[in-house]
Scaffold this motif. Structure first.
Motif, PDB file in Angstrom:
ATOM      1  N   TYR A   4       0.842  -1.202   0.000  1.00 15.93           N
ATOM      2  CA  TYR A   4       0.000   0.000   0.000  1.00 15.93           C
ATOM      3  C   TYR A   4       0.876   1.251   0.000  1.00 15.93           C
ATOM      4  O   TYR A   4       0.649   2.176  -0.781  1.00 15.93           O
ATOM      5  N   TYR A   5       1.888   1.275   0.864  1.00 13.61           N
ATOM      6  CA  TYR A   5       2.739   2.454   0.951  1.00 13.61           C
ATOM      7  C   TYR A   5       3.586   2.635  -0.301  1.00 13.61           C
ATOM      8  O   TYR A   5       3.758   3.757  -0.780  1.00 13.61           O
ATOM      9  N   LEU A   6       4.105   1.540  -0.833  1.00 12.66           N
ATOM     10  CA  LEU A   6       4.882   1.659  -2.072  1.00 12.66           C
ATOM     11  C   LEU A   6       4.017   2.221  -3.195  1.00 12.66           C
ATOM     12  O   LEU A   6       4.445   3.086  -3.957  1.00 12.66           O
ATOM     13  N   ARG A   7       2.797   1.737  -3.279  1.00  9.90           N
ATOM     14  CA  ARG A   7       1.883   2.211  -4.323  1.00  9.90           C
ATOM     15  C   ARG A   7       1.516   3.675  -4.092  1.00  9.90           C
ATOM     16  O   ARG A   7       1.523   4.488  -5.011  1.00  9.90           O
ATOM     17  N   THR A   8       1.180   4.035  -2.849  1.00  8.43           N
ATOM     18  CA  THR A   8       0.787   5.406  -2.524  1.00  8.43           C
ATOM     19  C   THR A   8       1.914   6.392  -2.810  1.00  8.43           C
ATOM     20  O   THR A   8       1.669   7.491  -3.299  1.00  8.43           O
ATOM     21  N   PHE A   9       3.146   5.986  -2.504  1.00 11.75           N
ATOM     22  CA  PHE A   9       4.272   6.894  -2.674  1.00 11.75           C
ATOM     23  C   PHE A   9       4.980   6.733  -4.019  1.00 11.75           C
ATOM     24  O   PHE A   9       5.996   7.373  -4.260  1.00 11.75           O
ATOM     25  N   LEU A  10       4.429   5.908  -4.916  1.00 14.02           N
ATOM     26  CA  LEU A  10       5.025   5.731  -6.242  1.00 14.02           C
ATOM     27  C   LEU A  10       5.214   7.055  -6.988  1.00 14.02           C
ATOM     28  O   LEU A  10       6.292   7.296  -7.548  1.00 14.02           O
ATOM     29  N   ILE A 162      14.884   7.097   3.490  1.00 10.94           N
ATOM     30  CA  ILE A 162      14.624   5.732   3.960  1.00 10.94           C
ATOM     31  C   ILE A 162      14.288   5.751   5.446  1.00 10.94           C
ATOM     32  O   ILE A 162      13.301   5.143   5.875  1.00 10.94           O
ATOM     33  N   ALA A 163      15.079   6.462   6.229  1.00  8.56           N
ATOM     34  CA  ALA A 163      14.806   6.541   7.670  1.00  8.56           C
ATOM     35  C   ALA A 163      13.470   7.241   7.925  1.00  8.56           C
ATOM     36  O   ALA A 163      12.670   6.796   8.755  1.00  8.56           O
ATOM     37  N   GLY A 164      13.223   8.317   7.196  1.00  9.62           N
ATOM     38  CA  GLY A 164      12.007   9.093   7.402  1.00  9.62           C
ATOM     39  C   GLY A 164      10.729   8.348   7.071  1.00  9.62           C
ATOM     40  O   GLY A 164       9.687   8.596   7.679  1.00  9.62           O
ATOM     41  N   PHE A 165      10.803   7.426   6.134  1.00 12.32           N
ATOM     42  CA  PHE A 165       9.624   6.627   5.796  1.00 12.32           C
ATOM     43  C   PHE A 165       9.561   5.337   6.615  1.00 12.32           C
ATOM     44  O   PHE A 165       8.474   4.851   6.931  1.00 12.32           O
ATOM     45  N   SER A 166      10.706   4.780   6.949  1.00 17.10           N
ATOM     46  CA  SER A 166      10.724   3.508   7.675  1.00 17.10           C
ATOM     47  C   SER A 166      10.097   3.622   9.057  1.00 17.10           C
ATOM     48  O   SER A 166       9.332   2.742   9.469  1.00 17.10           O
ATOM     49  N   VAL A 167      10.423   4.687   9.768  1.00 20.18           N
ATOM     50  CA  VAL A 167       9.907   4.836  11.134  1.00 20.18           C
ATOM     51  C   VAL A 167       8.373   4.829  11.162  1.00 20.18           C
ATOM     52  O   VAL A 167       7.768   4.023  11.875  1.00 20.18           O
ATOM     53  N   PRO A 168       7.689   5.674  10.385  1.00 26.51           N
ATOM     54  CA  PRO A 168       6.227   5.645  10.460  1.00 26.51           C
ATOM     55  C   PRO A 168       5.607   4.379   9.862  1.00 26.51           C
ATOM     56  O   PRO A 168       4.536   3.956  10.301  1.00 26.51           O
ATOM     57  N   ILE A 169       6.260   3.761   8.894  1.00 27.42           N
ATOM     58  CA  ILE A 169       5.724   2.515   8.338  1.00 27.42           C
ATOM     59  C   ILE A 169       5.744   1.421   9.400  1.00 27.42           C
ATOM     60  O   ILE A 169       4.754   0.713   9.605  1.00 27.42           O
ATOM     61  N   VAL A 170       6.865   1.291  10.098  1.00 27.55           N
ATOM     62  CA  VAL A 170       6.965   0.278  11.152  1.00 27.55           C
ATOM     63  C   VAL A 170       5.979   0.601  12.278  1.00 27.55           C
ATOM     64  O   VAL A 170       5.281  -0.277  12.779  1.00 27.55           O
ATOM     65  N   PHE A 171       5.909   1.869  12.655  1.00 27.18           N
ATOM     66  CA  PHE A 171       4.972   2.274  13.711  1.00 27.18           C
ATOM     67  C   PHE A 171       3.534   1.946  13.309  1.00 27.18           C
ATOM     68  O   PHE A 171       2.768   1.407  14.104  1.00 27.18           O
ATOM     69  N   THR A 172       3.173   2.267  12.068  1.00 26.41           N
ATOM     70  CA  THR A 172       1.819   2.007  11.581  1.00 26.41           C
ATOM     71  C   THR A 172       1.499   0.511  11.597  1.00 26.41           C
ATOM     72  O   THR A 172       0.374   0.117  11.907  1.00 26.41           O
ATOM     73  N   ALA A 173       2.477  -0.301  11.291  1.00 31.72           N
ATOM     74  CA  ALA A 173       2.264  -1.750  11.273  1.00 31.72           C
ATOM     75  C   ALA A 173       2.083  -2.316  12.681  1.00 31.72           C
ATOM     76  O   ALA A 173       1.315  -3.261  12.876  1.00 31.72           O
ATOM     77  N   ARG A 174       2.761  -1.737  13.661  1.00 30.45           N
ATOM     78  CA  ARG A 174       2.760  -2.321  15.005  1.00 30.45           C
ATOM     79  C   ARG A 174       1.824  -1.653  15.999  1.00 30.45           C
ATOM     80  O   ARG A 174       1.316  -2.307  16.908  1.00 30.45           O
TER      81      ARG A 174
END
Length: 195
Positions: A4-10, A162-174
């Motif tokens: 979803y995130y890869l598609r949204t941020f494509l 990468i860091a800026g997107f990774s943190v909220p993606i992981v947070f959103t998942a957990r």
């Protein structure tokens, strides 16, 4: 969720990659991708409140495309990455301040209407939106600094993204699972009876 995130941020990824060669082509590619993705989502029947980021992306890409073609030598184009992430920060903060976090519409895609109507769901989606907004804000500021101080340091620019997107993606998942566990424990609810 990652898809979803890869598609949204494509569109944003295309903007970043293609703009490395040509600002006009990058902005146009981002705009074209955003329009195609929105059309696909609308055909799938997604509600507009679940497409806030997508709609905001189209507005930004249209404005950037107009700037890139009208003033191709503008120094603003040197700050494309920080402007793009800053736009996402404004979008995220705007939805939070309006009481309709962009994550609420996205979260509704995966839950029943009864769950989406609960205070717990609204709190979870608000917290997630705030984490995204903070991450976008910090990322935009750091990118602006790097684009000013070391604009040719591609590795650093990529690492910040990468860091800026990774943190909220992981947070959103957990976070939803963690918040539910805390809520159920605080209210003495057996999770098995809820499922």
């Amino acid at each position: 969720m990652l898809l979803y995130y890869l598609r949204t941020f494509l569109p944003w990824i295309l903007l970043a990659v293609v703009s490395g060669w040509n600002d006009q082509a990058g902005a146009a590619a981002g705009l074209a991708a955003a329009l195609v993705l929105l059309a696909q989502d609308l055909r799938k029947g997604h509600r507009l409140d679940s497409l806030i980021l997508e709609l905001s992306t189209i507005v930004f890409m249209a404005l950037l495309t107009a700037l890139a073609f009208a003033a191709p030598d503008s120094s603003l184009l040197d700050y494309g990455a920080s402007m793009a992430i800053g736009w996402l920060a404004l979008t995220a903060w705007g939805t939070v301040l309006a009481g309709r976090p962009f994550t609420e519409g996205v979260g509704r895609r995966d839950v029943a209407d009864e769950i989406a109507a609960t205070d717990l769901f609204k709190r979870i989606t608000t917290v997630i939106a705030i984490v995204w907004a903070v991450s976008f804000t910090v990322m935009a500021l750091v990118l602006a600094y790097v684009q000013h101080a070391a604009p040719d340091n591609t590795a650093l620019l990529v690492a910040v993204k990468i860091a800026g997107f990774s943190v909220p993606i992981v947070f959103t998942a957990r976070y939803p699972e963690i918040a539910q566990k805390r809520y159920f424990a605080r209210h003495g609810i057996d999770r098995e009876t809820v499922r």
